[in-house]
Scaffold this active site. Structure first.
Site, PDB file in Angstrom:
ATOM      1  N   GLY A 272      27.709  97.739  71.795  1.00  0.00           N
ATOM      2  CA  GLY A 272      27.122  98.190  73.064  1.00  0.00           C
ATOM      3  C   GLY A 272      25.616  97.969  73.099  1.00  0.00           C
TER       4      GLY A 272
ATOM      5  N   ALA B  38      31.638 105.260  73.164  1.00  0.00           N
ATOM      6  CA  ALA B  38      32.121 106.123  74.247  1.00  0.00           C
ATOM      7  C   ALA B  38      32.641 105.260  75.387  1.00  0.00           C
ATOM      8  CB  ALA B  38      30.984 107.000  74.785  1.00  0.00           C
TER       9      ALA B  38
ATOM     10  N   SER C 171      24.027 113.256  76.521  1.00  0.00           N
ATOM     11  CA  SER C 171      23.540 112.570  77.720  1.00  0.00           C
ATOM     12  C   SER C 171      22.953 113.529  78.751  1.00  0.00           C
ATOM     13  CB  SER C 171      24.713 111.836  78.364  1.00  0.00           C
ATOM     14  OG  SER C 171      24.403 111.456  79.685  1.00  0.00           O
TER      15      SER C 171
ATOM     16  N   GLU D  41      23.532 113.275  81.696  1.00  0.00           N
ATOM     17  CA  GLU D  41      24.617 113.529  82.664  1.00  0.00           C
ATOM     18  C   GLU D  41      25.172 114.937  82.501  1.00  0.00           C
ATOM     19  OE1 GLU D  41      24.971 111.024  85.567  1.00  0.00           O
ATOM     20  OE2 GLU D  41      26.870 112.031  85.157  1.00  0.00           O
TER      21      GLU D  41
ATOM     22  N   TYR E  44      33.043 112.109  82.879  1.00  0.00           N
ATOM     23  CA  TYR E  44      32.197 111.637  81.771  1.00  0.00           C
ATOM     24  C   TYR E  44      31.237 112.745  81.331  1.00  0.00           C
ATOM     25  CZ  TYR E  44      28.240 109.313  79.485  1.00  0.00           C
ATOM     26  OH  TYR E  44      27.235 108.977  78.617  1.00  0.00           O
TER      27      TYR E  44
ATOM     28  N   ASN F 243      18.629 108.238  81.042  1.00  0.00           N
ATOM     29  CA  ASN F 243      18.994 106.817  81.236  1.00  0.00           C
ATOM     30  C   ASN F 243      17.999 105.885  80.539  1.00  0.00           C
ATOM     31  OD1 ASN F 243      20.107 108.466  83.405  1.00  0.00           O
ATOM     32  ND2 ASN F 243      20.871 106.551  84.254  1.00  0.00           N
TER      33      ASN F 243
ATOM     34  N   PHE G 296      26.128  98.817  85.394  1.00  0.00           N
ATOM     35  CA  PHE G 296      25.154  99.895  85.596  1.00  0.00           C
ATOM     36  C   PHE G 296      24.104  99.435  86.605  1.00  0.00           C
ATOM     37  CE2 PHE G 296      27.026 100.458  81.445  1.00  0.00           C
ATOM     38  CZ  PHE G 296      27.381 101.801  81.456  1.00  0.00           C
ATOM     39  N   VAL G 297      23.554 100.386  87.380  1.00  0.00           N
ATOM     40  CA  VAL G 297      22.804  99.988  88.573  1.00  0.00           C
ATOM     41  C   VAL G 297      21.567  99.140  88.272  1.00  0.00           C
ATOM     42  CG1 VAL G 297      21.284 102.010  88.904  1.00  0.00           C
ATOM     43  CG2 VAL G 297      22.235 100.813  90.876  1.00  0.00           C
TER      44      VAL G 297
ATOM     45  N   ARG H 113      30.007 107.845  94.660  1.00  0.00           N
ATOM     46  CA  ARG H 113      30.812 108.631  93.710  1.00  0.00           C
ATOM     47  C   ARG H 113      31.342 109.899  94.366  1.00  0.00           C
ATOM     48  NH1 ARG H 113      27.044 107.271  88.419  1.00  0.00           N
ATOM     49  NH2 ARG H 113      27.589 105.074  88.546  1.00  0.00           N
TER      50      ARG H 113
HETATM   51  P1  NAP Z   1      27.838 100.916  76.051  1.00  0.00           P
HETATM   52  O1  NAP Z   1      26.943  99.714  76.163  1.00  0.00           O
HETATM   53  O2  NAP Z   1      28.861 101.159  77.093  1.00  0.00           O
HETATM   54  O3  NAP Z   1      28.568 100.830  74.624  1.00  0.00           O
HETATM   55  C1  NAP Z   1      29.653 101.658  74.312  1.00  0.00           C
HETATM   56  C2  NAP Z   1      30.214 101.243  72.960  1.00  0.00           C
HETATM   57  O4  NAP Z   1      31.322 102.085  72.638  1.00  0.00           O
HETATM   58  C3  NAP Z   1      30.735  99.793  72.874  1.00  0.00           C
HETATM   59  O5  NAP Z   1      30.353  99.246  71.642  1.00  0.00           O
HETATM   60  C4  NAP Z   1      32.255  99.997  72.925  1.00  0.00           C
HETATM   61  O6  NAP Z   1      32.982  98.979  72.287  1.00  0.00           O
HETATM   62  C5  NAP Z   1      32.373 101.288  72.115  1.00  0.00           C
HETATM   63  N1  NAP Z   1      33.673 101.975  72.300  1.00  0.00           N
HETATM   64  C6  NAP Z   1      34.231 102.396  73.455  1.00  0.00           C
HETATM   65  N2  NAP Z   1      35.394 102.996  73.214  1.00  0.00           N
HETATM   66  C7  NAP Z   1      35.615 102.950  71.888  1.00  0.00           C
HETATM   67  C8  NAP Z   1      36.632 103.404  71.023  1.00  0.00           C
HETATM   68  N3  NAP Z   1      37.714 104.010  71.478  1.00  0.00           N
HETATM   69  N4  NAP Z   1      36.494 103.212  69.685  1.00  0.00           N
HETATM   70  C9  NAP Z   1      35.413 102.571  69.206  1.00  0.00           C
HETATM   71  N5  NAP Z   1      34.398 102.103  69.956  1.00  0.00           N
HETATM   72  C10 NAP Z   1      34.500 102.291  71.284  1.00  0.00           C
HETATM   73  O7  NAP Z   1      26.946 102.247  75.944  1.00  0.00           O
HETATM   74  P2  NAP Z   1      25.375 102.415  75.609  1.00  0.00           P
HETATM   75  O8  NAP Z   1      24.611 102.337  76.877  1.00  0.00           O
HETATM   76  O9  NAP Z   1      25.024 101.564  74.454  1.00  0.00           O
HETATM   77  O10 NAP Z   1      25.344 103.957  75.193  1.00  0.00           O
HETATM   78  C11 NAP Z   1      25.577 104.360  73.848  1.00  0.00           C
HETATM   79  C12 NAP Z   1      26.000 105.818  73.828  1.00  0.00           C
HETATM   80  O11 NAP Z   1      24.978 106.622  74.389  1.00  0.00           O
HETATM   81  C13 NAP Z   1      27.250 106.141  74.628  1.00  0.00           C
HETATM   82  O12 NAP Z   1      27.931 107.189  73.967  1.00  0.00           O
HETATM   83  C14 NAP Z   1      26.709 106.647  75.962  1.00  0.00           C
HETATM   84  O13 NAP Z   1      27.657 107.479  76.585  1.00  0.00           O
HETATM   85  C15 NAP Z   1      25.485 107.389  75.482  1.00  0.00           C
HETATM   86  N6  NAP Z   1      24.374 107.491  76.420  1.00  0.00           N
HETATM   87  C16 NAP Z   1      23.877 106.379  77.010  1.00  0.00           C
HETATM   88  C17 NAP Z   1      22.779 106.466  77.856  1.00  0.00           C
HETATM   89  C18 NAP Z   1      22.191 105.255  78.509  1.00  0.00           C
HETATM   90  O14 NAP Z   1      21.417 105.413  79.453  1.00  0.00           O
HETATM   91  N7  NAP Z   1      22.483 104.058  78.034  1.00  0.00           N
HETATM   92  C19 NAP Z   1      22.186 107.730  78.081  1.00  0.00           C
HETATM   93  C20 NAP Z   1      22.723 108.846  77.436  1.00  0.00           C
HETATM   94  C21 NAP Z   1      23.806 108.717  76.595  1.00  0.00           C
HETATM   95  P3  NAP Z   1      33.467  97.643  73.077  1.00  0.00           P
HETATM   96  O15 NAP Z   1      32.296  96.715  73.050  1.00  0.00           O
HETATM   97  O16 NAP Z   1      34.625  97.200  72.264  1.00  0.00           O
HETATM   98  O17 NAP Z   1      33.824  98.071  74.475  1.00  0.00           O
HETATM   99  N1  GDD Z   2      26.608 101.728  88.786  1.00  0.00           N
HETATM  100  C1  GDD Z   2      26.145 101.790  90.034  1.00  0.00           C
HETATM  101  N2  GDD Z   2      26.458 100.768  90.897  1.00  0.00           N
HETATM  102  N3  GDD Z   2      25.399 102.850  90.402  1.00  0.00           N
HETATM  103  C2  GDD Z   2      24.901 102.865  91.657  1.00  0.00           C
HETATM  104  C3  GDD Z   2      25.163 101.849  92.575  1.00  0.00           C
HETATM  105  C4  GDD Z   2      25.983 100.755  92.189  1.00  0.00           C
HETATM  106  O1  GDD Z   2      26.268  99.830  92.938  1.00  0.00           O
HETATM  107  N4  GDD Z   2      24.525 102.152  93.744  1.00  0.00           N
HETATM  108  C5  GDD Z   2      23.882 103.312  93.550  1.00  0.00           C
HETATM  109  N5  GDD Z   2      24.122 103.756  92.295  1.00  0.00           N
HETATM  110  C6  GDD Z   2      23.617 105.013  91.723  1.00  0.00           C
HETATM  111  C7  GDD Z   2      24.719 105.897  91.115  1.00  0.00           C
HETATM  112  O2  GDD Z   2      25.415 106.609  92.149  1.00  0.00           O
HETATM  113  C8  GDD Z   2      23.870 106.792  90.229  1.00  0.00           C
HETATM  114  O3  GDD Z   2      23.339 107.861  90.989  1.00  0.00           O
HETATM  115  C9  GDD Z   2      22.704 105.894  89.790  1.00  0.00           C
HETATM  116  O4  GDD Z   2      22.757 104.742  90.653  1.00  0.00           O
HETATM  117  C10 GDD Z   2      22.779 105.422  88.343  1.00  0.00           C
HETATM  118  O5  GDD Z   2      24.082 104.925  88.090  1.00  0.00           O
HETATM  119  P1  GDD Z   2      24.429 104.146  86.719  1.00  0.00           P
HETATM  120  O6  GDD Z   2      23.450 103.067  86.470  1.00  0.00           O
HETATM  121  O7  GDD Z   2      25.887 103.787  86.785  1.00  0.00           O
HETATM  122  O8  GDD Z   2      24.131 105.231  85.579  1.00  0.00           O
HETATM  123  P2  GDD Z   2      24.459 106.797  85.467  1.00  0.00           P
HETATM  124  O9  GDD Z   2      23.170 107.521  85.686  1.00  0.00           O
HETATM  125  O10 GDD Z   2      25.614 107.172  86.296  1.00  0.00           O
HETATM  126  O11 GDD Z   2      24.919 106.908  83.953  1.00  0.00           O
HETATM  127  C11 GDD Z   2      24.167 106.289  82.897  1.00  0.00           C
HETATM  128  O12 GDD Z   2      23.198 107.184  82.410  1.00  0.00           O
HETATM  129  C12 GDD Z   2      23.727 108.349  81.756  1.00  0.00           C
HETATM  130  C13 GDD Z   2      22.534 109.201  81.328  1.00  0.00           C
HETATM  131  O13 GDD Z   2      22.098 109.982  82.397  1.00  0.00           O
HETATM  132  C14 GDD Z   2      25.146 105.851  81.818  1.00  0.00           C
HETATM  133  O14 GDD Z   2      24.482 105.044  80.873  1.00  0.00           O
HETATM  134  C15 GDD Z   2      25.743 107.040  81.092  1.00  0.00           C
HETATM  135  O15 GDD Z   2      26.523 106.575  79.963  1.00  0.00           O
HETATM  136  C16 GDD Z   2      24.582 107.901  80.593  1.00  0.00           C
HETATM  137  O16 GDD Z   2      25.058 109.016  79.880  1.00  0.00           O
END
Ligand code: NAP
Ligand code: GDD
Length: 323
Positions: free
Chosen positions: A12, A81, A124, A126, A148, A177, A187-188, A277
């Site tokens: 990821g 996740a 998170s 979230e 989630y 985020n 993701f947006v 959503r």
């Molecule tokens: P991501 O790009 O969606 O990566 C998720 C990873 O989880 C991928 O490597 C995926 O593998 C693996 N995975 C999913 N289901 C699995 C399973 N059953 N067993 C083993 N591996 C599995 O997420 P990210 O943005 O890097 O985020 C990393 C973590 O931080 C996540 O837990 C996310 O919820 C959390 N988080 C993210 C953010 C953010 O803004 N990015 C903020 C707060 C928390 P595949 O490649 O095989 O699908």
């Molecule tokens: N994905 C997406 N696509 N989101 C949109 C769009 C669209 O076309 N248009 C508007 N949005 C709005 C969503 O409704 C949300 O309010 C915001 O953009 C961000 O959406 P995402 O980028 O999908 O991220 P997220 O905030 O829902 O979740 C991410 O951040 C979390 C931490 O707060 C993810 O990375 C989660 O895994 C992470 O925990």
């Protein structure tokens, strides 16, 4: 002594940056990957020779126990996740299995194999959902707004529970985020930067989005993986908010991304109900004071810097493909 770290979710966004970072710190890195019919190692291709990849799945407890027995990591970073909020509404049970119960499976595997292993849980912002205070701190009560978010609350509290019940060194990073050119296209932020690049290069005419008024505290992923590591280097385990402290709307992100390539977003953006959503998180903004004072952590990339990095990377990537 060389330290060994296990990263779940290494394929990821965060897993790939954390693996890079730990390699620079001299770690031996084990990456947990799950079996799939096509290889999806794009984000770690450049470091594949330097890490060990091993197959296991958060849905399969025995596979986790065997993995830990074989590699005996000193630190375990649980980043795996089902991480896309929108998908959690259509697959709530699956999201719970992976994102909530998956945390118990890995914590229990650590407890059984060697409870001395240090553990990081990817909590998170979230979890704050329909926020009850602004800005959000480690003390702010949770009010998740999606399956989630609910699953992450479970993962968070089970981590606290294993710390308190079994004296394990288990920490949660409540990360807001964070984005990068390696962000998934759904993701947006990445959806926007990719569309802006396609429109700029004449490959597309419009960008369909949902709620433009949602506000997020957006940072740069490589900054955030440093915070994960810092948490596991402390004397005591604890939980930390990791954020920039600045909140921006999706509209602001879009406007800045288009203007960066000399375009007006209003000429291209179409609102589409499909991306709305059932329940929305309207406003997130974190207070990273504890991470700054106790971990010495602070973000290095600003909001404007982040947008530019992402748009420029997508323009360069598409130009390369078109050559
Ligand atoms: P991501 O790009 O969606 O990566 C998720 C990873 O989880 C991928 O490597 C995926 O593998 C693996 N995975 C999913 N289901 C699995 C399973 N059953 N067993 C083993 N591996 C599995 O997420 P990210 O943005 O890097 O985020 C990393 C973590 O931080 C996540 O837990 C996310 O919820 C959390 N988080 C993210 C953010 C953010 O803004 N990015 C903020 C707060 C928390 P595949 O490649 O095989 O699908
Ligand atoms: N994905 C997406 N696509 N989101 C949109 C769009 C669209 O076309 N248009 C508007 N949005 C709005 C969503 O409704 C949300 O309010 C915001 O953009 C961000 O959406 P995402 O980028 O999908 O991220 P997220 O905030 O829902 O979740 C991410 O951040 C979390 C931490 O707060 C993810 O990375 C989660 O895994 C992470 O925990």
């Amino acid at each position: 002594m060389t330290k060994r770290a296990l990263i779940t979710g290494i394929t990821g966004q965060d897993g790939s940056y954390l693996a890079e970072f730990l390699l620079t710190q001299g770690y031996e890195v084990i990456g947990m990957v799950r079996r799939s019919s096509t290889v999806n190692f794009e984000r770690i291709e450049h470091i594949q020779a330097q890490v060990t990849l091993a197959t296991a799945d958060l849905l399969d407890e025995v596979s986790l126990i065997n993995l830990l027995r074989e590699y005996q990591p000193h630190e375990v970073y649980n980043l795996a996740a089902q991480s896309f909020v929108q998908t959690s509404f259509s697959q709530p049970v699956f999201t719970g299995e992976v994102t909530a119960l998956g945390v118990t499976r890995i914590l229990d595997a650590i407890r059984i194999v060697n409870p001395e292993m240090r553990f990081y849980q990817a909590s998170s912002s979230e979890m704050f959902g329909k926020v009850v205070e602004v800005p959000q701190t480690e003390q702010t009560p949770f009010y998740p707004r999606s399956p989630y978010g609910v699953a992450k609350v479970y993962g968070h509290w089970i981590t606290v529970n294993y710390r308190e019940s079994y004296n394990m060194f288990a920490c949660s990073g409540i990360l807001f985020n964070h984005e990068s050119p390696r962000r998934g296209l759904e993701f947006v932020t990445r959806k926007i930067s990719h569309a802006v690049a396609r429109i700029k290069l004449g490959l597309d005419q419009e960008l369909r989005l949902g709620n433009l008024e949602a506000r997020r505290d957006w940072g740069f992923a490589p900054d955030y993986v440093r915070a994960m590591w810092l948490m596991l280097q402390q004397n005591e385990p604890d939980d930390y908010v990791v954020a920039t402290g600045e909140t921006r709307s999706v509209r602001e992100f879009v406007e800045f991304a288009f203007s960066h390539v000399g375009l007006n977003y209003q000429d291209y953006v179409v609102q589409d109900e499909r991306y709305m959503r059932p329940a929305e998180v309207d406003l997130l903004v974190g207070d990273p004071t504890k991470a700054r004072t106790e971990l010495g952590w602070q973000p290095e990339v600003t909001f404007e810097g982040l947008v530019k990095i992402m748009v420029d990377a997508d323009v360069a990537m598409l130009k390369e493909r078109l050559r």
